[in-house]
Design a protein around this motif. Structure first.
Motif, mmCIF file in Angstrom:
data_model
loop_
_atom_site.group_PDB
_atom_site.id
_atom_site.type_symbol
_atom_site.label_atom_id
_atom_site.label_comp_id
_atom_site.label_asym_id
_atom_site.label_seq_id
_atom_site.Cartn_x
_atom_site.Cartn_y
_atom_site.Cartn_z
ATOM 1 N N ASN A 51 7.217 4.438 10.671
ATOM 2 C CA ASN A 51 6.423 5.496 10.020
ATOM 3 C C ASN A 51 4.973 5.069 9.753
ATOM 4 O OD1 ASN A 51 8.507 7.264 10.089
ATOM 5 N ND2 ASN A 51 9.001 7.156 7.908
ATOM 6 N N THR A 52 4.297 4.681 10.792
ATOM 7 C CA THR A 52 2.872 4.357 10.696
ATOM 8 C C THR A 52 2.085 5.337 11.550
ATOM 9 O OG1 THR A 52 3.075 2.785 12.530
ATOM 10 C CG2 THR A 52 3.269 1.906 10.282
ATOM 11 N N ALA A 53 0.831 5.578 11.148
ATOM 12 C CA ALA A 53 -0.046 6.488 11.890
ATOM 13 C C ALA A 53 -0.687 5.752 13.057
ATOM 14 C CB ALA A 53 -1.117 7.054 10.964
ATOM 15 N N THR A 80 0.850 -1.201 0.000
ATOM 16 C CA THR A 80 0.000 0.000 0.000
ATOM 17 C C THR A 80 0.881 1.245 0.000
ATOM 18 O OG1 THR A 80 -1.649 -1.169 1.309
ATOM 19 C CG2 THR A 80 -1.828 1.232 1.212
ATOM 20 N N PRO A 81 0.590 2.222 -0.873
ATOM 21 C CA PRO A 81 1.430 3.433 -0.909
ATOM 22 C C PRO A 81 1.288 4.234 0.371
ATOM 23 C CG PRO A 81 -0.503 3.689 -2.322
ATOM 24 C CD PRO A 81 -0.464 2.246 -1.900
ATOM 25 N N ALA A 82 2.366 4.863 0.781
ATOM 26 C CA ALA A 82 2.360 5.663 2.009
ATOM 27 C C ALA A 82 1.623 6.976 1.787
ATOM 28 C CB ALA A 82 3.793 5.923 2.467
ATOM 29 N N VAL A 83 0.914 7.421 2.828
ATOM 30 C CA VAL A 83 0.175 8.696 2.775
ATOM 31 C C VAL A 83 1.132 9.823 3.167
ATOM 32 C CG1 VAL A 83 -1.772 10.017 3.684
ATOM 33 C CG2 VAL A 83 -1.968 7.529 3.365
ATOM 34 N N ALA A 84 1.211 10.834 2.317
ATOM 35 C CA ALA A 84 2.067 11.982 2.618
ATOM 36 C C ALA A 84 1.425 12.822 3.723
ATOM 37 C CB ALA A 84 2.278 12.826 1.370
ATOM 38 N N VAL A 85 2.191 13.107 4.774
ATOM 39 C CA VAL A 85 1.663 13.857 5.918
ATOM 40 C C VAL A 85 2.660 14.935 6.325
ATOM 41 C CG1 VAL A 85 0.350 11.885 6.779
ATOM 42 C CG2 VAL A 85 2.693 12.267 7.604
ATOM 43 N N LYS A 86 2.121 15.924 7.048
ATOM 44 C CA LYS A 86 2.943 16.951 7.680
ATOM 45 C C LYS A 86 2.808 16.810 9.183
ATOM 46 C CE LYS A 86 2.621 20.367 3.951
ATOM 47 N NZ LYS A 86 2.229 21.755 3.587
ATOM 48 N N VAL A 87 3.936 16.912 9.882
ATOM 49 C CA VAL A 87 3.932 16.698 11.320
ATOM 50 C C VAL A 87 4.405 17.957 12.041
ATOM 51 C CG1 VAL A 87 4.325 14.226 11.066
ATOM 52 C CG2 VAL A 87 6.279 15.774 11.317
ATOM 53 N N SER A 88 4.136 17.984 13.339
ATOM 54 C CA SER A 88 4.571 19.097 14.178
ATOM 55 C C SER A 88 4.689 18.592 15.601
ATOM 56 C CB SER A 88 3.575 20.258 14.086
ATOM 57 O OG SER A 88 3.989 21.346 14.888
ATOM 58 N N THR A 89 5.170 19.449 16.468
ATOM 59 C CA THR A 89 5.237 19.137 17.895
ATOM 60 C C THR A 89 4.414 20.175 18.648
ATOM 61 O OG1 THR A 89 7.283 20.415 18.090
ATOM 62 C CG2 THR A 89 7.497 18.032 17.789
ATOM 63 N N PRO A 90 3.894 19.821 19.820
ATOM 64 C CA PRO A 90 3.068 20.770 20.570
ATOM 65 C C PRO A 90 3.850 22.020 20.936
ATOM 66 C CG PRO A 90 2.820 18.556 21.440
ATOM 67 C CD PRO A 90 3.970 18.512 20.484
ATOM 68 N N GLY A 103 -4.063 12.150 2.134
ATOM 69 C CA GLY A 103 -4.958 11.016 1.906
ATOM 70 C C GLY A 103 -5.677 10.660 3.185
ATOM 71 N N LYS A 104 -6.471 9.585 3.133
ATOM 72 C CA LYS A 104 -7.231 9.165 4.296
ATOM 73 C C LYS A 104 -6.341 8.401 5.262
ATOM 74 C CE LYS A 104 -11.429 6.754 5.695
ATOM 75 N NZ LYS A 104 -12.604 5.967 5.236
ATOM 76 N N LEU A 105 -6.379 8.788 6.516
ATOM 77 C CA LEU A 105 -5.590 8.125 7.558
ATOM 78 C C LEU A 105 -6.439 7.140 8.340
ATOM 79 C CD1 LEU A 105 -3.448 11.055 9.059
ATOM 80 C CD2 LEU A 105 -2.673 9.215 7.553
ATOM 81 N N PHE A 106 -5.778 6.105 8.825
ATOM 82 C CA PHE A 106 -6.418 5.142 9.737
ATOM 83 C C PHE A 106 -5.341 4.582 10.624
ATOM 84 C CE2 PHE A 106 -5.333 3.046 5.772
ATOM 85 C CZ PHE A 106 -4.618 1.956 6.177
ATOM 86 N N ASN A 107 -5.728 3.955 11.669
ATOM 87 C CA ASN A 107 -4.763 3.439 12.639
ATOM 88 C C ASN A 107 -3.883 2.365 11.995
ATOM 89 O OD1 ASN A 107 -3.608 3.448 15.167
ATOM 90 N ND2 ASN A 107 -5.012 1.951 16.021
ATOM 91 N N GLY A 108 -2.583 2.608 11.937
ATOM 92 C CA GLY A 108 -1.644 1.684 11.334
ATOM 93 C C GLY A 108 -1.298 1.984 9.897
ATOM 94 N N ALA A 109 -1.858 3.062 9.331
ATOM 95 C CA ALA A 109 -1.572 3.394 7.946
ATOM 96 C C ALA A 109 -0.126 3.849 7.783
ATOM 97 C CB ALA A 109 -2.507 4.523 7.485
ATOM 98 N N LYS A 110 0.479 3.454 6.619
ATOM 99 C CA LYS A 110 1.843 3.890 6.333
ATOM 100 C C LYS A 110 1.823 5.363 5.960
ATOM 101 C CE LYS A 110 4.158 1.327 3.533
ATOM 102 N NZ LYS A 110 4.488 0.519 2.338
ATOM 103 N N VAL A 111 2.800 6.112 6.469
ATOM 104 C CA VAL A 111 2.858 7.536 6.193
ATOM 105 C C VAL A 111 4.240 7.902 5.713
ATOM 106 C CG1 VAL A 111 1.063 8.134 7.854
ATOM 107 C CG2 VAL A 111 3.455 8.095 8.581
ATOM 108 N N SER A 112 4.284 9.005 4.960
ATOM 109 C CA SER A 112 5.558 9.555 4.491
ATOM 110 C C SER A 112 5.607 11.005 4.923
ATOM 111 C CB SER A 112 5.628 9.451 2.952
ATOM 112 O OG SER A 112 6.782 10.137 2.472
ATOM 113 N N ILE A 113 6.561 11.303 5.778
ATOM 114 C CA ILE A 113 6.663 12.656 6.351
ATOM 115 C C ILE A 113 7.270 13.598 5.347
ATOM 116 C CG2 ILE A 113 7.663 14.016 8.215
ATOM 117 C CD1 ILE A 113 7.715 11.505 9.934
ATOM 118 N N GLN A 114 6.550 14.674 5.075
ATOM 119 C CA GLN A 114 7.016 15.666 4.106
ATOM 120 C C GLN A 114 7.876 16.737 4.764
ATOM 121 O OE1 GLN A 114 6.231 15.329 0.737
ATOM 122 N NE2 GLN A 114 5.543 13.350 1.522
#
Length: 356
Positions: free
Chosen positions: A310-312, A30-40, A345-356
């Motif tokens: 790198n999973t959600a 399954t292709p990884a979902v591109a995501v953007k991350v941050s810290t509190p 893309g759509k996220l779900f628990n355990g989905a592969k992600v790619s941090i942009q």
């Protein structure tokens, strides 16, 4: 014996080959979902929040002290009025009749006073010539003083009638806009009943109710942040009043904040969240994250974090107060943990992600 060994070796090779094929088949492609991350973000927690409501600084609910039918209304909601402009009229036929009676009484009292004044001046001149007795002078003086008092009483009665007539003609106490009209032509007006409400637009204040445990922390003259809940606009204002009594407010203390001039469209009655700065007693930092990053499922609130390989990972949180577009995190997320702000893309628990 050699045949048995050969058969066993072949079976082993086939089994190993089939396991390798199964493992290859179970590989997740399954292709990884591109995501953007941050810290509190961590901010100084030396402030408290309270709910409030916007209102015009100058506002009034107009009523009357007399009972009567409304004979005419001259304004509608939204009309601009000037100070002293007639807004509505109440039937005052009985008071008008009293006014006519008082006017007649004043005329009679003036005539009696003039006659008594002439007699007093005449007898005073005769007294200087010792032509009247002291008893006659005392009687004429008393008659003069009584006539003077009756005229003064009639004039005061006229003032009272005029005051009552003023409550039959409701006028604008200041220039502004009509915000409410609670009576129509032909309705019965009663003493103390709100008839018309008006306000002067442009200058607004927020009235907030603060619990007794926190009221002593708020100081007059400080700058407060005001979040308008309906528009999510953040404004600033100055604390002008801090009540010292909760007698008529259900145990809550009244605090007024005059809002700074702004181009944001404000209306009386809008609900707000007011953040008051208070003196810090200990080192307290708030963990804040954008409200847009939260995941809500019923009564549960969570956020996606970055897990192993790198999973959600959906993490459930316990939230606190809201500060503008950010929410306080009480538990469930550390200050140095990464969380997903947005995804392509759509996220779900355990989905592969790619941090942009």
């Amino acid at each position: 014996m050699k045949n048995h060994i050969t058969i066993f070796a072949l079976a082993t090779l086939i089994l190993v080959a089939s396991c390798g094929k199964d493992k290859a088949a179970s590989t997740d492609n399954t292709p990884a979902v591109a995501v953007k991350v941050s810290t509190p973000s961590a901010e100084d927690g030396t402030f408290l929040s309270a709910s409030g409501k916007i209102e015009a600084v100058q506002n009034a609910n107009l009523s009357t002290r007399m009972m009567g039918y409304v004979t005419e209304t001259y304004v509608n909601v939204g009309d601009k009025v000037s100070k002293g402009q007639l807004l509505l009229r109440i039937n005052s036929a009985d008071i008008s009749a009293q006014s006519a009676q008082v006017t007649a009484s004043i005329t009679e009292a003036k005539a009696a006073f003039k006659n008594a004044e002439k007699d007093y001046n005449r007898f005073k001149a005769l007294q200087e010539q010792n032509s009247v007795s002291q008893k006659e002078m005392d009687d004429i003086t008393a008659n003069y003083e009584m006539a003077k008092a009756r005229l003064e009483g009639a004039n005061q009665m006229k003032n009272q009638v005029n005051a009552q007539l003023s409550y039959s003609n409701i006028s604008a106490p200041f220039s502004g806009v009509i915000t409410g009209k609670f009576i129509s032509k032909g309705d019965m007006a009663n003493p103390g009943m709100p008839l018309i409400s008006m306000e002067t637009p442009g200058e607004f204040q927020v009235t907030a109710l603060v619990p007794e445990a926190e009221i002593t922390k708020i100081k007059s003259g400080t700058t407060a942040n005001v979040l308008v809940k309906s528009t999510n606009q953040l404004l600033t204002g100055n604390v002008t009043e801090v009540s010292s009594s909760a007698k008529n407010t259900g145990g809550q203390y009244l605090v007024k904040v005059i809002l700074d001039k702004t181009d944001v469209k404000l209306l009386t009655g809008m609900y707000t969240s007011v953040q008051f700065p208070v003196e810090s007693t200990k080192e307290t930092n708030l963990i804040l994250i954008p409200e847009s990053a939260l995941i809500k499922q019923g009564q549960l609130i969570g956020i996606y974090t970055i897990g192993h390989e790198n999973t959600a990972i959906l993490r459930w949180l316990r939230t606190g107060k809201t500060f503008g577009d950010k929410v306080e995190i009480l538990s469930g997320l550390a200050a140095n943990e990464q969380f997903i702000v947005s995804a392509e893309g759509k996220l779900f628990n355990g989905a592969k992600v790619s941090i942009q």
